[in-house]
Design a protein around this motif. Structure first.
Motif: not given
Length: 434
Positions: A371-389
Motif C-alpha cells: 500500500i505504501f508503494i502505491v500511495v508514494v507512486a500514485g500521489g504524484p501522478r494524481v498531482a500531475d493531472v490536478t495541477h495541470g488542469a
C-alpha cells in the motif's frame, strides 16, 4: 562530535546484509534511472508523438498499483528472500529484453510499452518485499537511518541518471543504456542471494500461510481501519503529494516565468533537479533522524515545512513576472524552496516508512508496504493531472502557491482529527496484526 551527530547515521551499514544491499543499490540505481530516461526518449524518437510518451503513465501506473498490492500479499506468504530473487531476476530479464529490442532496431511502440509494464510489475513486487525485510535485519531504532540512507542513494541516482543519459543517448543510442541497466542489476542479485532465509513470522493462531489472493489484499487494507496511526501515515502523504507536487508545471514555469526555451534549458534542468538535490543534502545531513522518538510529530513538522516551501516556490514564480530584474533572483529562490521541500520530504518519508515497519507485525508488513508503494507512486501522478488542469484555469503561480497552502491546512486538520498520530512515539509503538 557535533559534525558526527549532523551527518547521516551509518550504523545500519554495520549489518553485513544491509550493507551489501545498500552498496549494490548505489550501482543499480543509476542503471535503473538510465532506463527510466531511455524508455520515453525512445518512444518519442520512434513516434514523434508526446501522446505515446504519455501512455507510459498508464502502462506504468496500472501494474504498479495491481502488483504493488498483490506483491505485498505475496511477501506475507512466501519466503521473502526467494521472492526477492525471483523479482530481481524478472527485472534483469526485462532489462535484457529492452536491450535486445533496441539492438535489433525495433520501432514497435506497443512492444516497448508492454515491456515497460512488465518491468513495473516486477518492480512493484520487489519493493514492498525489500522494505518488509528491513525490520528483520535491523533494530527498530536504526530503521529511520536505514531509510534515509536508501532514499539518499535513490535521489542521487535521480539526479545522476538523467544527466548521464542525456549525454550518452546522442553518442551510444538506447541499447547501451539498457545494457548497463541489465549488467548493474546483477549486483543486487548477488546481494539478495547472500541474504538468509526470511520466512514470515506469524502470530498465535496464524501458523498456516494464507493464500495471497484478493482476500489477503483486502485484509491488508482493512487492517488500517483499526490502526489510525498507520492510516494517517498514508493520509498525510497523499495530502502532501496531491496538493503540493508541482512537477507537471515545471516545463511551463521554466518557459513562461523564467523565459527558458520550449525544449529544456537551464531553468528547466534546475527545477527538475532541485527536489532530489534537496533530498540528497537532507539525506547526507540526516544524523538527527535516529535521535527522534516522537516520530508522529516529526512527520507533521516535515510536511508543514514541505507545504511552506511549495508555497514559497509559487510566490517566487509569481514575482518572476514583475520583470527582467526579478527573474534571476526569483529562479534562485524557486530552486531553493524546492530544495528545502525535497529535504523535508526525505525526512518525512524516512519517518513514515520506519513507523510502518515498526508498528506492523511481520505477517502484515508486506501488504502494508505494498500500500505504501502505491500511495508514494500514485500521489504524484494524481498531482500531475490536478495541477495541470488547475493551472490551465488560474495559472502556475496561483496553482503552486495555493497547493502549498492546502498542504499546510490539510496537515493541520489531519493532526487535529487524529491526535494519536501526533503523539506516536517509537518507544511505545503498538503492533498492528492481521
Amino acid at each position: 562530535m557535533q559534525l558526527r551527530g549532523l551527518v547521516a547515521d551509518t550504523r545500519p551499514l554495520a549489518n553485513d546484509h544491509f550493507r551489501r544491499l545498500w552498496v549494490a543499490n548505489i550501482v543499480t540505481v543509476v542503471g535503473a534511472q538510465l532506463t527510466i530516461v531511455a524508455v520515453p526518449a525512445q518512444i518519442y524518437a520512434d513516434t514523434g508523438s508526446s501522446a505515446y510518451v504519455g501512455l507510459t503513465g498508464v502502462f506504468g501506473l496500472v501494474p504498479l498499483v495491481v502488483f504493488g498490492l498483490w506483491g505485498g500479499a505475496l511477501a506475507d506468504v512466501f519466503d521473502r528472500r526467494t521472492l526477492l530473487v525471483v523479482s530481481t531476476c524478472g527485472l534483469i530479464g526485462t532489462s535484457a529484453l529492452f536491450w535486445l529490442q533496441a539492438a535489433l532496431g525495433s520501432t514497435n511502440v506497443w512492444l516497448l510499452l508492454s515491456l515497460f509494464a512488465v518491468q513495473q510489475a516486477f518492480f512493484a513486487v520487489n519493493q514492498p518485499t525489500r522494505s518488509a525485510v528491513l525490520p528483520r535485519l535491523l533494530a527498530p531504532e536504526l530503521l529511520p537511518a536505514a531509510n534515509s540512507l536508501n532514499m539518499t542513494v535513490f535521489q542521487a541516482g535521480a539526479i545522476a541518471g538523467p544527466l548521464v543519459a542525456g549525454v550518452l543517448i546522442p553518442f551510444t543510442g538506447f541499447s547501451w543504456l539498457y545494457l548497463v541497466d541489465t549488467i548493474t542489476l546483477f549486483a543486487t542479485l548477488s546481494a539478495v542471494l547472500r541474504l538468509p532465509r526470511l520466512r514470515v513470522e506469524r502470530g498465535p493462531g496464524q501458523e498456516r500461510a494464507r493464500t495471497p489472493g484478493l482476500r489477503s489484499v483486502v485484509e491488508g487494507v482493512l487492517v488500517l481501519r483499526h490502526h489510525p496511526v498507520l492510516m494517517m501515515s498514508f493520509v498525510v502523504d497523499i495530502v502532501a503529494m496531491v496538493f503540493g507536487m508541482p512537477r507537471a508545471l515545471f516545463p511551463e514555469i521554466a518557459h513562461e516565468s523564467f523565459l527558458g526555451p520550449e525544449t529544456g534549458g537551464l531553468a528547466f534542468a534546475l527545477l527538475f533537479a532541485a527536489i532530489p538535490a534537496g533530498a540528497v543534502v537532507g539525506g547526507v545531513l540526516s544524523g538527527w533522524v535516529s535521535r527522534v522518538d516522537a516520530q508522529g510529530r516529526a512527520v507533521i513538522v516535515c510536511i508543514l515545512v514541505w507545504g511552506v516551501a511549495i508555497t514559497g516556490f509559487g510566490v517566487a514564480v509569481g514575482l518572476a513576472a514583475l520583470g527582467d530584474g526579478w527573474r534571476t533572483p526569483m529562479l534562485l529562490a524557486a530552486v531553493l524552496m524546492l530544495a528545502v521541500g525535497g529535504a523535508a520530504d526525505m525526512a518525512s518519508a524516512a519517518f513514515r516508512s520506519a513507523m510502518l515497519m515498526t508498528a506492523a507485525s511481520d505477517e502484515m508488513r508486506g501488504r502494508l508496504q505494498g500500500i505504501f508503494i502505491v500511495v508514494v507512486a500514485g500521489g504524484p501522478r494524481v498531482a500531475d493531472v490536478t495541477h495541470g488542469a488547475v493551472a490551465a484555469l488560474v495559472g502556475t503561480a496561483v496553482t503552486t502557491a495555493g497547493g502549498g497552502i492546502l498542504v499546510v491546512v490539510g496537515t493541520v486538520v489531519a493532526a487535529l482529527a487524529v491526535p494519536s498520530f501526533v503523539r506516536y512515539r517509537l518507544s511505545s509503538a503498538p503492533v498492528a496484526a492481521g
